[in-house]
Design a protein around this motif. Structure first.
Motif, mmCIF file in Angstrom:
data_model
loop_
_atom_site.group_PDB
_atom_site.id
_atom_site.type_symbol
_atom_site.label_atom_id
_atom_site.label_comp_id
_atom_site.label_asym_id
_atom_site.label_seq_id
_atom_site.Cartn_x
_atom_site.Cartn_y
_atom_site.Cartn_z
ATOM 1 N N ASN A 1 45.244 19.455 69.327
ATOM 2 C CA ASN A 1 45.209 19.128 70.753
ATOM 3 C C ASN A 1 45.224 17.614 70.982
ATOM 4 N N TRP A 2 45.479 16.859 69.932
ATOM 5 C CA TRP A 2 45.600 15.414 70.134
ATOM 6 C C TRP A 2 47.002 14.962 69.735
ATOM 7 N N GLY A 3 47.452 13.917 70.400
ATOM 8 C CA GLY A 3 48.796 13.415 70.157
ATOM 9 C C GLY A 3 49.062 12.271 71.095
ATOM 10 N N LYS A 4 50.267 12.240 71.627
ATOM 11 C CA LYS A 4 50.602 11.144 72.524
ATOM 12 C C LYS A 4 51.443 11.692 73.673
ATOM 13 N N GLY A 5 50.968 11.457 74.880
ATOM 14 C CA GLY A 5 51.748 11.846 76.046
ATOM 15 C C GLY A 5 52.803 10.800 76.316
ATOM 16 N N PHE B 1 54.238 16.002 75.288
ATOM 17 C CA PHE B 1 53.032 15.769 74.513
ATOM 18 C C PHE B 1 53.402 15.897 73.046
ATOM 19 N N GLN C 1 52.186 14.227 66.031
ATOM 20 C CA GLN C 1 52.873 13.695 64.855
ATOM 21 C C GLN C 1 54.370 13.530 65.096
ATOM 22 N N ALA D 1 54.839 19.011 71.217
ATOM 23 C CA ALA D 1 54.128 20.293 71.197
ATOM 24 C C ALA D 1 54.535 21.085 72.436
ATOM 25 N N PHE D 2 54.686 20.368 73.543
ATOM 26 C CA PHE D 2 55.192 20.987 74.776
ATOM 27 C C PHE D 2 55.698 19.888 75.696
ATOM 28 N N GLU D 3 56.468 20.303 76.720
ATOM 29 C CA GLU D 3 56.987 19.380 77.711
ATOM 30 C C GLU D 3 56.690 19.930 79.100
ATOM 31 N N ILE D 4 56.429 19.026 80.023
ATOM 32 C CA ILE D 4 56.192 19.418 81.408
ATOM 33 C C ILE D 4 57.238 18.728 82.288
ATOM 34 N N PHE E 1 43.886 16.020 80.664
ATOM 35 C CA PHE E 1 44.044 15.162 79.504
ATOM 36 C C PHE E 1 42.876 14.191 79.420
ATOM 37 N N TYR E 2 42.504 13.889 78.201
ATOM 38 C CA TYR E 2 41.540 12.820 77.962
ATOM 39 C C TYR E 2 42.315 11.658 77.360
ATOM 40 N N ILE E 3 42.319 10.539 78.064
ATOM 41 C CA ILE E 3 43.074 9.368 77.615
ATOM 42 C C ILE E 3 42.076 8.250 77.338
ATOM 43 N N HIS F 1 45.712 10.679 72.614
ATOM 44 C CA HIS F 1 45.552 11.394 73.877
ATOM 45 C C HIS F 1 45.140 12.828 73.543
ATOM 46 N N PHE F 2 44.293 13.386 74.353
ATOM 47 C CA PHE F 2 43.823 14.745 74.076
ATOM 48 C C PHE F 2 44.109 15.694 75.225
#
Lengths: 201, 136
Positions: free
Chosen positions: A103-107, A116, A119, A123-126, A183-185, B95-96
Motif C-alpha cells: 500500500n505504499w508507493g508514489k502517486g 499509484f 516499485q 498498482a492502479f490508476e484513477i 492517501f497519507y503523504i 505515499h501510502f
C-alpha cells in the motif's frame, strides 16, 4: 479492420463488439443500443495491460479522457498493436501492473489520470474524470471522493451504450463501488498547515 | 538483532508474482478475499488490485440508507500502531493508501467480507507471533 467480440467499454455490464478501423474506433453493445465511436484524430495514446475481465486496451483520448476496453485475450495484442501502428501511427504500450500487494508507493499525476506506482509499476490508476471531490482530511492526509450515481439501481444497467458511461462513473459500474480513497503523504504539508492544526486544538 | 540493537525491520511480502494468479472471481469487479494468498483483491477503476493482509489495519462495515459501506484501513506511518521492532512497510517516506471505502446494496456480503478480512488479519498476526516466539 480488426474486430473483437465480448468487449466491455468503460466497465459496462453488457459486452459488445469492438472495431478498430482506419477512421477510428467503435464499440457496439451486443444487446443493441447506441454505438460509441472515437475518431482517429482523438486517439492520443494506447496501453495494454491485465484488467478484470481479461486484457484491457486503454485509450488516452485527446478530448474524451480515458477510454477502457476490457475483455481481450492475451493473444489479441499483436492484431491490436499492428492495427494501431498502421491506422493511427501509435505504439500500444504494454504495461505490467504491480502485484506485490503493497500500500505504499508514489502517486504520480499524468495527463488524464493519477497513477499509484509501486516499485515503478502502476498498482492502479484513477482517471481525473472519476473524481468528484478532494480535501485535506487531516495532517498529511488527502481524501479523494468518487463520482457515483445516486441510486444503486441505475448503476450502469440501463444507460445508452449498454450501460457504459464513456465519461465519469466508472466506479459506479462495479458491484462493489469505490466511494472514497485516502492517501497519507508524509512530509509534504507546509508548516502553515501544521500551525492551523495547532490552532484548532 | 545480534548486536542487541532493536531495529525496525521490514520483512518482504508479495501477493502475486504473475497476473494469472488472480482468483477468477475478480472478473465480476467485486471484492475478493483470497485466503490462500493472504490477500484482498479490490476493484479499482476496472482493475483488480491486490493488497496483502500485512498492509491492512482493520475493516469495518456500516449501513446508511440502502447502502452498506465497507471501510478498509491500511497501516501507514503516523498512526502509532504496530509492534516496536516491526515495520510493516519498506519506506516510511513513500505515499501510502491509508483507507478505501466501498459501497454495495448487499449488506450481508459486505458484513461477510469485513469478517473474512478480520479473521485473515487475526490469523496473520497470530502466525507472526508464533514465529517470533520460536525465534526468541
Amino acid at each position: 479492420m480488426e474486430s473483437f467480440e465480448r468487449i466491455h467499454l468503460d466497465l459496462s455490464k453488457q459486452p459488445g463488439k469492438c472495431r478498430i478501423a482506419e477512421t477510428g474506433l467503435g464499440w457496439k453493445p451486443s444487446g443493441g443500443g447506441d454505438t460509441f465511436t472515437l475518431d482517429l484524430n482523438n486517439i492520443g495514446g494506447a496501453q495494454w495491460s491485465r484488467a478484470a475481465k481479461g486484457y484491457e486496451l486503454k485509450i488516452l483520448s485527446r478530448t474524451s479522457g480515458v477510454i477502457q476496453l476490457d475483455g481481450f485475450d492475451q493473444e489479441d495484442f499483436d492484431r491490436i498493436a499492428k492495427a494501431f501502428k498502421l491506422f493511427y501511427g501509435i505504439n500500444v504500450e504494454s504495461k505490467e501492473h504491480a502485484l506485490r500487494g503493497w500500500n505504499w508507493g508514489k502517486g504520480e499525476f499524468g495527463k488524464a489520470e493519477l497513477a499509484f506506482n509501486v516499485q515503478n509499476r502502476p498498482a492502479f490508476e484513477i482517471p481525473y474524470t472519476e473524481i468528484s471531490n478532494t480535501n485535506l482530511a487531516g495532517k498529511n492526509e488527502v481524501a479523494v471522493e468518487f463520482s457515483l450515481p445516486a441510486g444503486g439501481a441505475e448503476t450502469g444497467t440501463n444507460g445508452h451504450l449498454g450501460g457504459a458511461r464513456s465519461r465519469g462513473h466508472k466506479a459506479g459500474a462495479a458491484k462493489d463501488q469505490l466511494v472514497e480513497m485516502r492517501f497519507y503523504i508524509p512530509g509534504t504539508v507546509a508548516k502553515k498547515e501544521k500551525h492551523e492544526d495547532g490552532e484548532e486544538k | 538483532d545480534a548486536n542487541g540493537v532493536t531495529q525496525k525491520k521490514f520483512k518482504k511480502f508479495e501477493s502475486y508474482k504473475r497476473d494469472n494468479q488472480f482468483p477468477s472471481r475478480v472478473a465480476d469487479l467485486v471484492i475478493v478475499v483470497d485466503v490462500k494468498a493472504s490477500t484482498i483483491v479490490l476493484p479499482i477503476m476496472g482493475r483488480p488490485v491486490p493488497f496483502h493482509i500485512n498492509t491492512i489495519k482493520n475493516a469495518s462495515k456500516s449501513d446508511e440508507g440502502e447502502f452498506s459501506y465497507l471501510r478498509i484501513n491500511f497501516l501507514s506511518p503516523g498512526q502509532g500502531v504496530g509492534r516496536k521492532d516491526d515495520q510493516p512497510f519498506e519506506d516510511a517516506n513513500a505515499h501510502f493508501v491509508r483507507s478505501l471505502t466501498f459501497r454495495s446494496t448487499d449488506a450481508d456480503r459486505m458484513q461477510d467480507i469485513a469478517q473474512q478480512i478480520t479473521d485473515l488479519r487475526k490469523n496473520a498476526v497470530r502466525r507472526e507471533q508464533e514465529k517470533k516466539e520460536l525465534e526468541d
